[in-house]
Design a protein around this motif. Structure first.
Motif: not given
Lengths: 134, 111
Positions: A57, A60, A115, A119, A123, A126, A129-130, B18-19, B22, B24-32, B35, B39, B111
């Protein structure tokens, strides 16, 4: 005893050199790492589930704040490394069991490695970077 | 019981899945915006079904794996013990999955 297959003199006997290597000639290292990573993930499962629950919920910005915090990032990195390693070994076992054409087997095992590494690296990048607040 | 093949099948499903992790995590790092896309997908009916299936595959694979671990250690080979371990993994996987989703809905409010 012949030493034709041992150009350099070795103090190890032929039996000693092959002992514990088994039919795959690669020893039991994959077997051991498969169990090691499995136990690691069992131990990490509850923290990882808690992290995912915390993210439910949130947008970002909220996700970035949680995933970028030090303890969360470390737990996620450990879990990512263990799972990528575990799935690489597991898929290789499946390939070795079902793919009998040598060339196809080679290509499959290579693809599996690519692969799994991709992966893991995507990950990890990411998460880093976060964490770095870039 | 043919649970060994289910262990493999869930393992392969988790491998492919796992794709999603990946993404999800890359999107979180990329921006709103990125992400929000993830969602939107995980919030859709199909997305929820996939994540629910993924939860079950993970829980089942974990419990079934612990069963293999018990065997690796040299225990649980008697007929009744084998049955108990197998049923424990099969039922436990479903119970844990449902439990996780109940908690998730309580926290996330759907949610």
């Amino acid at each position: 005893m012949s030493t034709a297959d041992t150009p350099k003199r070795s103090m190890r006997t032929p039996l000693g050199r092959v002992r514990n290597l088994g039919a795959a000639h690669s020893g039991t290292s994959d077997f051991w790492r498969q169990r090691l990573t499995a136990v690691a993930m069992v131990l990490l499962m509850i923290p990882v589930l808690v992290i995912i629950m915390m993210l439910l919920g949130r947008n970002q910005a909220g996700a970035k704040q949680i995933l970028g915090s030090l303890p969360v990032a470390i737990i996620m990195l450990l879990f990512i490394i263990a799972s990528a390693w575990h799935m690489k070994i597991g898929m290789q076992v499946v390939i070795e069991d079902y793919v009998h054409n040598e060339k196809l087997k080679l290509v499959s095992i290579m693809a599996n490695n690519f692969f799994s590494i991709a992966v893991a690296l995507a990950s990890i990048y990411a998460i880093l970077q976060l964490s770095s607040g870039v | 019981m043919a649970l060994s093949i289910v262990h493999r099948a869930t393992g392969i499903a988790l491998y492919v899945g796992t794709l999603l992790l990946v993404w999800w995590l890359v999107a979180a790092a990329s921006g709103p915006a990125a992400y929000a896309n993830v969602q939107a997908f995980t919030g859709s009916i199909i997305g929820r079904l996939i994540v629910f299936g993924y939860t079950w595959a993970l829980m089942h694979h974990m419990l079934s794996g612990i069963r293999h671990f018990v065997w690796d250690l040299g225990y649980g080979f008697k007929a009744n013990e084998r049955e108990a371990l197998t049923w424990g993994a099969a039922i436990g996987g479903i119970v844990l999955t449902v439990l996780i989703w109940i908690i998730a809905y309580m926290i996330g409010g759907g949610r």
